[in-house]
Design a protein around this motif. Structure first.
Motif, PDB file in Angstrom:
ATOM      1  N   VAL A 169     -41.898  44.594 -18.762  1.00  0.00           N
ATOM      2  CA  VAL A 169     -40.807  44.272 -19.683  1.00  0.00           C
ATOM      3  C   VAL A 169     -39.925  43.172 -19.094  1.00  0.00           C
ATOM      4  O   VAL A 169     -39.645  43.157 -17.900  1.00  0.00           O
ATOM      5  CB  VAL A 169     -39.960  45.515 -20.012  1.00  0.00           C
ATOM      6  CG1 VAL A 169     -40.774  46.498 -20.837  1.00  0.00           C
ATOM      7  CG2 VAL A 169     -39.437  46.197 -18.754  1.00  0.00           C
ATOM      8  N   MET A 213     -45.334  39.183 -25.907  1.00  0.00           N
ATOM      9  CA  MET A 213     -44.815  39.616 -27.197  1.00  0.00           C
ATOM     10  C   MET A 213     -43.667  38.715 -27.649  1.00  0.00           C
ATOM     11  O   MET A 213     -42.963  38.119 -26.830  1.00  0.00           O
ATOM     12  CB  MET A 213     -44.304  41.056 -27.115  1.00  0.00           C
ATOM     13  CG  MET A 213     -45.347  42.093 -26.747  1.00  0.00           C
ATOM     14  SD  MET A 213     -46.707  42.227 -27.934  1.00  0.00           S
ATOM     15  CE  MET A 213     -47.950  41.180 -27.156  1.00  0.00           C
ATOM     16  N   ALA A 253     -45.330  42.439 -32.013  1.00  0.00           N
ATOM     17  CA  ALA A 253     -45.711  43.644 -31.273  1.00  0.00           C
ATOM     18  C   ALA A 253     -46.371  44.695 -32.157  1.00  0.00           C
ATOM     19  O   ALA A 253     -47.314  45.368 -31.718  1.00  0.00           O
ATOM     20  CB  ALA A 253     -44.490  44.233 -30.578  1.00  0.00           C
ATOM     21  N   ASP A 254     -45.894  44.845 -33.409  1.00  0.00           N
ATOM     22  CA  ASP A 254     -46.450  45.914 -34.245  1.00  0.00           C
ATOM     23  C   ASP A 254     -47.925  45.688 -34.538  1.00  0.00           C
ATOM     24  O   ASP A 254     -48.761  46.576 -34.349  1.00  0.00           O
ATOM     25  CB  ASP A 254     -45.641  46.061 -35.535  1.00  0.00           C
ATOM     26  CG  ASP A 254     -45.555  44.769 -36.348  1.00  0.00           C
ATOM     27  OD1 ASP A 254     -45.922  43.695 -35.832  1.00  0.00           O
ATOM     28  OD2 ASP A 254     -45.120  44.843 -37.513  1.00  0.00           O
ATOM     29  N   ALA A 270     -43.673  42.497 -22.538  1.00  0.00           N
ATOM     30  CA  ALA A 270     -42.808  42.806 -23.676  1.00  0.00           C
ATOM     31  C   ALA A 270     -41.420  42.234 -23.405  1.00  0.00           C
ATOM     32  O   ALA A 270     -41.034  42.010 -22.257  1.00  0.00           O
ATOM     33  CB  ALA A 270     -42.734  44.312 -23.897  1.00  0.00           C
ATOM     34  N   TYR A 272     -38.429  43.663 -24.368  1.00  0.00           N
ATOM     35  CA  TYR A 272     -37.392  44.643 -24.058  1.00  0.00           C
ATOM     36  C   TYR A 272     -38.033  46.014 -23.864  1.00  0.00           C
ATOM     37  O   TYR A 272     -39.212  46.228 -24.164  1.00  0.00           O
ATOM     38  CB  TYR A 272     -36.304  44.680 -25.143  1.00  0.00           C
ATOM     39  CG  TYR A 272     -36.792  44.919 -26.555  1.00  0.00           C
ATOM     40  CD1 TYR A 272     -36.872  46.205 -27.083  1.00  0.00           C
ATOM     41  CD2 TYR A 272     -37.168  43.851 -27.367  1.00  0.00           C
ATOM     42  CE1 TYR A 272     -37.309  46.425 -28.378  1.00  0.00           C
ATOM     43  CE2 TYR A 272     -37.606  44.058 -28.672  1.00  0.00           C
ATOM     44  CZ  TYR A 272     -37.680  45.350 -29.167  1.00  0.00           C
ATOM     45  OH  TYR A 272     -38.120  45.567 -30.456  1.00  0.00           O
ATOM     46  N   ASP A 274     -38.022  49.295 -25.049  1.00  0.00           N
ATOM     47  CA  ASP A 274     -38.758  50.134 -25.991  1.00  0.00           C
ATOM     48  C   ASP A 274     -39.951  49.412 -26.618  1.00  0.00           C
ATOM     49  O   ASP A 274     -40.930  50.058 -26.998  1.00  0.00           O
ATOM     50  CB  ASP A 274     -37.825  50.643 -27.092  1.00  0.00           C
ATOM     51  CG  ASP A 274     -36.942  51.786 -26.605  1.00  0.00           C
ATOM     52  OD1 ASP A 274     -36.908  52.018 -25.383  1.00  0.00           O
ATOM     53  OD2 ASP A 274     -36.290  52.433 -27.444  1.00  0.00           O
ATOM     54  N   GLN A 275     -39.880  48.102 -26.727  1.00  0.00           N
ATOM     55  CA  GLN A 275     -41.015  47.352 -27.288  1.00  0.00           C
ATOM     56  C   GLN A 275     -42.269  47.575 -26.459  1.00  0.00           C
ATOM     57  O   GLN A 275     -43.380  47.651 -26.990  1.00  0.00           O
ATOM     58  CB  GLN A 275     -40.687  45.857 -27.333  1.00  0.00           C
ATOM     59  CG  GLN A 275     -41.758  45.010 -28.018  1.00  0.00           C
ATOM     60  CD  GLN A 275     -41.495  43.520 -27.886  1.00  0.00           C
ATOM     61  OE1 GLN A 275     -41.379  42.995 -26.784  1.00  0.00           O
ATOM     62  NE2 GLN A 275     -41.391  42.850 -29.023  1.00  0.00           N
TER      63      GLN A 275
END
Length: 354
Positions: A169, A213, A253-254, A270, A272, A274-275
């Motif tokens: 991250v 991401m 990301a999704d 990523a 951040y 939580d991503q």
């Protein structure tokens, strides 16, 4: 993993974590099989009294260890315990107490000192409580930031790893509203360079493929939903590509995780917390390991917390702790192999060096 001689077994330090959490339980469960000590020499940092308390609470009779009476005089093929404190400390299983944090820090501090001095080959940290551990000498969001400070490293990387997936991250333990302001082209390049170096040194991947991401929904939709992708993230990727690195993105990301595109890459960056951690923990919750890349010492940790709600119920799963130990051992081996390769002269047997 091949068995080694007594002299070449890696010495893996294991901190006991919050005294009232599941750390001691998963340590005992991870080491109770005597085949483990044939692979490495465990060095537990904590207290024999704490281990004895949990051994009785778990009704375990066949967990044996030896008290290290002389500093760094570790016995191969035995479970070594460094008594960081000798006096009795009250244990309140499943509760957050000031003592739980105080003694978790004492164990951590001693283990980090030993790791920095080369007395142990790697460090595995059991979970702490990020609130009750706070004190004058620990004013950090978590292990990662503390270790970076102790090692005088400015660009550490929180790397979540499993057999299927590696995720790092850009921004760790900060509020979501502050993420965009913490991003820059230069910072992304710095993190990616740490990741590339770690994949080579720590995981033995000669030419890693990395996916980056986006920050915004749909990776900004060409500026419609945000311009960080066009102004910050893409320029960083292009610069590293121009240097010969296999870096791709930015991806939404999704869709990236939803279509299992992560399987095409050696690691993912990523933007951040939580991503990166939500898909990682969804896919590898029991086997995931937290590894701090970019440090001169090797540190891993199980990818779970203190789990106060199940302490004393003999429900804690040791899988992640065991994976953290095995990952640490593998990284010790990979770093040695990489160092040997780098120091070897260029010759016919080593034509690809450099």
């Amino acid at each position: 993993m091949e068995n080694g001689s007594k002299d070449d077994l890696p010495k893996i330090g294991i901190t006991i974590g919050d005294l009232n959490g599941i750390g001691t339980e998963v340590i005992i469960k991870s080491l109770i099989d005597n085949r483990m000590t044939k692979q490495f020499t465990p060095v537990i940092y904590g207290s024999t009294k704490t281990l004895s308390f949990y051994r009785k609470a778990m009704n375990v009779d066949n967990f044996n260890y030896t008290h290290v009476k002389n500093d760094n005089d570790f016995i191969p093929k035995k479970i070594n315990v460094v008594n960081v404190w000798d006096h009795p400390v009250e244990i309140n299983m499943g509760k957050s107490t000031s003592e739980g944090g105080e003694y978790a820090f004492k164990a951590l501090e001693k283990a980090v000192n030993d790791a920095k001095e080369g007395h142990i080959d790697a460090l595995v940290t059991a979970p702490i409580n990020k609130h009750n551990i706070q004190q004058d000498d620990f004013d950090f969001p978590g292990h990662t930031e503390y270790l970076a400070n102790r090692c005088d490293v400015k660009n550490e990387l929180m790397f979540l790893v499993s057999d299927e997936l590696r995720v790092a991250v850009m921004t760790g333990h900060i509020p979501l509203k502050d993420v965009a302001g913490k991003l820059s082209k230069e910072k992304i390049i710095d993190k990616l360079e740490v990741m590339i170096s770690s994949l080579k040194h720590d995981f033995g991947i000669k030419k890693p493929r990395i996916a980056v991401m986006g920050l915004n929904p749909h990776a900004g939709e060409m500026g419609l939903l945000g311009d960080e992708e066009e102004n910050i993230i893409s320029p960083a990727i292009i610069e590293l590509k121009n240097k010969g690195n296999l870096v791709f993105g930015p991806y939404p990301a999704d869709g990236f995780f939803g279509t299992a595109s992560f399987k095409k890459y050696d690691a993912i960056l990523a933007m951040y917390h939580d991503q990166g951690l939500i898909p990682f923990k969804t896919l590898a919750f029991e086997t995931g390991v937290n590894f701090t890349a970019g440090l001169p010492i090797i540190r891993t940790s199980p990818d779970h917390g203190t789990a106060y709600d199940i302490v004393g119920k003999n429900q804690a799963d040791p899988t992640s702790m065991m994976q953290a130990i095995f990952t640490a051992i593998d990284i010790v081996k990979n770093r040695k192999e990489y160092s040997t390769f780098e120091s070897a002269p260029l010759n016919e047997e080593n034509p690809s060096k450099g």
